[in-house]
Design an enzyme around this catalytic site. Structure first.
Site, PDB file in Angstrom:
ATOM      1  N   GLY A  37      -2.226 -11.278   3.213  1.00  0.00           N
ATOM      2  CA  GLY A  37      -1.537  -9.842   2.827  1.00  0.00           C
ATOM      3  C   GLY A  37      -0.163  -9.897   3.461  1.00  0.00           C
ATOM      4  O   GLY A  37       0.082 -10.857   4.055  1.00  0.00           O
ATOM      5  N   ASN A  38       0.421  -9.071   2.901  1.00  0.00           N
ATOM      6  CA  ASN A  38       1.831  -8.896   3.280  1.00  0.00           C
ATOM      7  C   ASN A  38       2.604  -7.538   2.964  1.00  0.00           C
ATOM      8  O   ASN A  38       2.011  -6.890   2.376  1.00  0.00           O
ATOM      9  CB  ASN A  38       2.515  -9.881   2.747  1.00  0.00           C
ATOM     10  CG  ASN A  38       2.552 -10.151   1.309  1.00  0.00           C
ATOM     11  OD1 ASN A  38       2.404  -9.246   0.327  1.00  0.00           O
ATOM     12  ND2 ASN A  38       1.613 -11.310   0.811  1.00  0.00           N
ATOM     13  N   SER A  54       4.826 -16.979   6.182  1.00  0.00           N
ATOM     14  CA  SER A  54       3.426 -17.279   5.312  1.00  0.00           C
ATOM     15  C   SER A  54       2.431 -17.928   6.325  1.00  0.00           C
ATOM     16  O   SER A  54       2.908 -18.893   7.316  1.00  0.00           O
ATOM     17  CB  SER A  54       3.570 -18.569   4.391  1.00  0.00           C
ATOM     18  OG  SER A  54       2.561 -18.862   3.642  1.00  0.00           O
ATOM     19  N   GLY A  55       1.120 -17.566   6.445  1.00  0.00           N
ATOM     20  CA  GLY A  55       0.207 -18.138   7.192  1.00  0.00           C
ATOM     21  C   GLY A  55       0.421 -17.979   8.615  1.00  0.00           C
ATOM     22  O   GLY A  55      -0.098 -19.074   9.466  1.00  0.00           O
ATOM     23  N   SER A  87       6.440 -15.351   2.980  1.00  0.00           N
ATOM     24  CA  SER A  87       5.005 -15.369   2.233  1.00  0.00           C
ATOM     25  C   SER A  87       5.093 -15.817   0.854  1.00  0.00           C
ATOM     26  O   SER A  87       5.959 -15.988   0.188  1.00  0.00           O
ATOM     27  CB  SER A  87       4.841 -13.811   2.214  1.00  0.00           C
ATOM     28  OG  SER A  87       3.767 -13.524   1.201  1.00  0.00           O
ATOM     29  N   ASP A  89       4.026 -14.642  -1.608  1.00  0.00           N
ATOM     30  CA  ASP A  89       3.995 -13.509  -2.729  1.00  0.00           C
ATOM     31  C   ASP A  89       5.633 -12.958  -2.981  1.00  0.00           C
ATOM     32  O   ASP A  89       5.683 -12.237  -3.400  1.00  0.00           O
ATOM     33  CB  ASP A  89       3.340 -12.465  -2.351  1.00  0.00           C
ATOM     34  CG  ASP A  89       1.676 -12.679  -2.638  1.00  0.00           C
ATOM     35  OD1 ASP A  89       1.416 -13.132  -3.930  1.00  0.00           O
ATOM     36  OD2 ASP A  89       0.883 -12.442  -1.458  1.00  0.00           O
ATOM     37  N   HIS A 108       0.665  -5.979  -0.150  1.00  0.00           N
ATOM     38  CA  HIS A 108      -0.428  -6.675  -0.914  1.00  0.00           C
ATOM     39  C   HIS A 108      -1.720  -6.771   0.127  1.00  0.00           C
ATOM     40  O   HIS A 108      -1.287  -7.204   1.137  1.00  0.00           O
ATOM     41  CB  HIS A 108       0.096  -8.189  -1.425  1.00  0.00           C
ATOM     42  CG  HIS A 108      -0.995  -8.856  -1.974  1.00  0.00           C
ATOM     43  ND1 HIS A 108      -1.966  -8.505  -2.963  1.00  0.00           N
ATOM     44  CD2 HIS A 108      -1.671 -10.081  -1.923  1.00  0.00           C
ATOM     45  CE1 HIS A 108      -2.991  -9.305  -3.242  1.00  0.00           C
ATOM     46  NE2 HIS A 108      -2.431 -10.482  -2.641  1.00  0.00           N
ATOM     47  N   ASP A 133      -4.363  13.591  -5.646  1.00  0.00           N
ATOM     48  CA  ASP A 133      -3.295  14.093  -4.921  1.00  0.00           C
ATOM     49  C   ASP A 133      -2.350  12.779  -4.865  1.00  0.00           C
ATOM     50  O   ASP A 133      -1.094  12.939  -5.024  1.00  0.00           O
ATOM     51  CB  ASP A 133      -3.582  14.352  -3.444  1.00  0.00           C
ATOM     52  CG  ASP A 133      -4.312  15.678  -3.470  1.00  0.00           C
ATOM     53  OD1 ASP A 133      -4.135  16.513  -4.407  1.00  0.00           O
ATOM     54  OD2 ASP A 133      -5.107  15.811  -2.485  1.00  0.00           O
ATOM     55  N   HIS A 173      -7.645 -10.577  -8.372  1.00  0.00           N
ATOM     56  CA  HIS A 173      -6.772 -10.977  -7.190  1.00  0.00           C
ATOM     57  C   HIS A 173      -6.834  -9.775  -6.244  1.00  0.00           C
ATOM     58  O   HIS A 173      -7.544  -9.970  -5.153  1.00  0.00           O
ATOM     59  CB  HIS A 173      -5.299 -11.212  -7.642  1.00  0.00           C
ATOM     60  CG  HIS A 173      -4.567 -11.679  -6.774  1.00  0.00           C
ATOM     61  ND1 HIS A 173      -3.374 -12.022  -7.038  1.00  0.00           N
ATOM     62  CD2 HIS A 173      -4.624 -11.583  -5.384  1.00  0.00           C
ATOM     63  CE1 HIS A 173      -2.535 -12.521  -5.890  1.00  0.00           C
ATOM     64  NE2 HIS A 173      -3.314 -12.122  -4.813  1.00  0.00           N
ATOM     65  N   TYR A 227       2.794  19.827  -0.380  1.00  0.00           N
ATOM     66  CA  TYR A 227       2.036  19.550   1.007  1.00  0.00           C
ATOM     67  C   TYR A 227       3.097  18.898   1.959  1.00  0.00           C
ATOM     68  O   TYR A 227       3.865  18.291   1.760  1.00  0.00           O
ATOM     69  CB  TYR A 227       0.929  18.501   0.556  1.00  0.00           C
ATOM     70  CG  TYR A 227       0.265  18.052   1.784  1.00  0.00           C
ATOM     71  CD1 TYR A 227      -0.785  18.709   2.141  1.00  0.00           C
ATOM     72  CD2 TYR A 227       0.525  16.663   2.281  1.00  0.00           C
ATOM     73  CE1 TYR A 227      -1.576  18.015   3.272  1.00  0.00           C
ATOM     74  CE2 TYR A 227      -0.146  16.181   3.240  1.00  0.00           C
ATOM     75  CZ  TYR A 227      -1.238  16.984   3.676  1.00  0.00           C
ATOM     76  OH  TYR A 227      -2.034  16.271   4.687  1.00  0.00           O
TER      77      TYR A 227
END
Length: 235
Positions: A37-38, A54-55, A87, A89, A108, A133, A173, A227
């Site tokens: 994730g990132n 990354s990692g 990352s 990504d 992600h 919403d 993915h 809202y």
């Protein structure tokens, strides 16, 4: 090293701080495991964005090891964190920022329920008011794409352009979300997993009951435009 004004240096520092902190929200809400994730954020007033290395363990993320990249995904030489790889990504995030100037944050995750829908290549249908919403309709599925270049970014943009959803399930993915800034994109990731889980459970109980499109439209308009609290100093 790229030259920045004093105002840009300040903006970069604030984005580094926000992005480092917001990764903690991914673990808080159970949206990631290990180092997956990132979160990234476009730095206001620049042609750059900040993303995680990354990692690297989430507990070890700090503002100074966030990585500054240009909008082509190139790491800015000599900047804090530039000795690490960004990352995996990064190219996808960079493509989104280039193609969608209104986007200020990208997230992600491989959150369990949203990724399960992605594994089925199935959009999450809009059958609860909270989803109307937040997303204004279904959460769509994007094309299958391999990590390594901007293919994922192209799929995200092609799927979300002209769509009210701020989340897309990339086939086989997982979810990617966009927002006006990194915090907004993280919120979308949290809500995407929430509606993915709720809708999955509801389907185990029986047939889902549709919300008429005009009601979805009304719910989305109210949440997006009415809202919450007015800005301080407003009339």
């Amino acid at each position: 090293m790229t030259s920045f004004t004093a105002e840009q240096v300040s903006a970069i520092r604030k984005s580094r701080e926000r992005v480092a902190k917001l990764h903690g929200e991914l673990t808080r809400y159970g949206l990631v495991v290990w180092t997956g994730g990132n979160v990234s954020e476009r730095v206001p007033g620049t042609q750059h964005f900040v993303i995680k290395p990354s990692g690297v363990d989430y507990d070890d993320l700090t503002p100074d090891n966030m990585i500054l990249c240009d909008l082509d995904g190139n790491v800015v030489p000599g900047s804090p964190g530039s000795d690490r790889s960004p990352s995996s990504d990064t190219a996808a995030h960079a493509y989104v920022y280039r193609a969608m100037p209104h986007v200020g944050g990208v997230v992600h995750t491989h959150s369990t329920y949203a990724t399960a829908w992605a594994a089925r290549n199935e959009p999450i249908p809009c059958h609860i008011t909270g989803m109307a919403d937040e997303f204004g309709g279904e959460i769509p599925v994007g094309p299958f794409a391999i990590i390594g270049d901007d293919s994922i970014g192209r799929g995200i943009v092609a799927t979300l352009e002209g769509h009210r959803s701020r989340a897309v399930l990339m086939a086989n993915h997982g979810p990617f979300t966009i927002g006006k800034d990194a915090r907004d994109a993280v919120k979308a990731a949290v809500m995407c997993e929430d509606v993915a889980r709720t809708t999955h459970i509801a389907r185990q109980l029986g047939e889902l009951v549709e919300i008429p499109q005009e009601k979805i439209d009304a719910l989305f308009d109210r949440y997006q435009n009415v809202y919450g609290q007015k800005p301080q100093g407003g009339m």
